[in-house]
Scaffold this active site. Sequence first.
Site, PDB file in Angstrom:
ATOM      1  N   GLN A   1      14.141 -28.885 -16.560  1.00  0.00           N
ATOM      2  CA  GLN A   1      12.790 -29.412 -16.750  1.00  0.00           C
ATOM      3  C   GLN A   1      12.733 -30.341 -17.969  1.00  0.00           C
ATOM      4  O   GLN A   1      13.174 -29.974 -19.060  1.00  0.00           O
ATOM      5  CB  GLN A   1      11.799 -28.235 -16.918  1.00  0.00           C
ATOM      6  CG  GLN A   1      10.351 -28.654 -17.024  1.00  0.00           C
ATOM      7  CD  GLN A   1       9.818 -29.287 -15.743  1.00  0.00           C
ATOM      8  OE1 GLN A   1      10.074 -28.823 -14.641  1.00  0.00           O
ATOM      9  NE2 GLN A   1       9.073 -30.374 -15.899  1.00  0.00           N
TER      10      GLN A   1
ATOM     11  N   LYS B   1       6.701 -24.845  -9.297  1.00  0.00           N
ATOM     12  CA  LYS B   1       7.923 -25.045  -8.506  1.00  0.00           C
ATOM     13  C   LYS B   1       8.439 -23.711  -7.972  1.00  0.00           C
ATOM     14  O   LYS B   1       8.848 -23.605  -6.816  1.00  0.00           O
ATOM     15  CB  LYS B   1       8.988 -25.748  -9.368  1.00  0.00           C
ATOM     16  CG  LYS B   1       8.633 -27.205  -9.637  1.00  0.00           C
ATOM     17  CD  LYS B   1       9.497 -27.845 -10.715  1.00  0.00           C
ATOM     18  CE  LYS B   1       8.965 -29.252 -11.023  1.00  0.00           C
ATOM     19  NZ  LYS B   1       9.656 -29.920 -12.131  1.00  0.00           N
TER      20      LYS B   1
ATOM     21  N   ASP C   1      16.554 -33.304  -8.526  1.00  0.00           N
ATOM     22  CA  ASP C   1      15.559 -34.252  -9.058  1.00  0.00           C
ATOM     23  C   ASP C   1      15.913 -35.691  -8.691  1.00  0.00           C
ATOM     24  O   ASP C   1      15.075 -36.584  -8.800  1.00  0.00           O
ATOM     25  CB  ASP C   1      15.506 -34.142 -10.598  1.00  0.00           C
ATOM     26  CG  ASP C   1      14.314 -33.335 -11.074  1.00  0.00           C
ATOM     27  OD1 ASP C   1      13.341 -33.203 -10.307  1.00  0.00           O
ATOM     28  OD2 ASP C   1      14.347 -32.854 -12.221  1.00  0.00           O
TER      29      ASP C   1
END
Length: 283
Positions: free
Chosen positions: A97, A53, A120
Amino acid sequence: MANIIDGKALSKETRQHVKEEVSRLEKEHGKTPHLVVVLVGEDPASQSYVRGKERACKRAGIRSTKIEKDASISEEALLNLVNELNSDPEVHGILVQLPLPAHIDSNRVIETIAQKKDVDGFHPLNIAALQIGTKGVLPATPKGIMTMLNSIDIDLQGKKALVIGRSNIVGKPIAHLLLKNHATVTMAHSRTNDLAWEAKQADVIIAAAGKAKMVTGDMIKEGAVVIDVGVNRVDDKLIGDVDFDSAEKKASYITPVPGGVGPMTITSLLQNTVECFKHIENI
Ligand code: NDP
């Protein structure tokens, strides 16, 4: 033989557009989107995802900051960190995460991220927005799948779509997006009675169960579009949920693993970061 929907190539093209937009936004507004990724613990898979990422952000000109915390961090301390990032005007996107250590309630953490910084798309308000069809941040993997389907100009209206898997991050949101595009959607899961029969009816199959090669060519209707979300590590190789060799003989379009949905997920994250930036900065 099926046409391959090349996630790598489509990602490259889409990320180039993102890069150009970031550079334009910088020139016109003097500001750069900034994503903060919070990594708790030392899970090698999570570390590798976060590295991917960060690399993608850098290449697209998006500023990214990684905050690493020990696996022993308390839930309260993590929530405090998220709240600090929520109120930091220099931060446009926050990604914690997953998975988190067992002593931390992931749902509480996700709910604490400001909706407008939830790159997200996992915040309950963003999930609700998807369900009722209002504007929100779309979860990255389903968004990437829709970009892939759009790239082949498929008209989903009236098509029968089968989603295998009902997770909150893939199965349920992709089913909603397919519905929004007027497909007739069936959702299969581990208690589905006859998956092969369900699959055989489908014009579009989204396989997201996490079971290597569970969808085989004999389950696929001639000409169906097959999107393989699964990532299974078998003998140190990455294998999808679809048995590619037999499936490509029946499908009209198919995605490979690796090089399919995976790269599109990160691409969608970049797009979401830019969207959150524009929303926050009123651009
Ligand atoms: P989850 O484990 O959260 O969900 C799996 C789903 O599949 C569950 O709903 C489960 O049913 C269902 N399922 C399991 N076995 C079967 C079966 N035999 N028949 C039908 N359904 C079954 O997984 P995720 O949604 O998080 O991920 C799914 C896969 O996609 C994984 O391989 C993951 O690695 C991959 N993935 C890939 C991404 C990418 O970017 N390429 C991103 C995210 C995930 P039940 O609910 O009944 O238990």
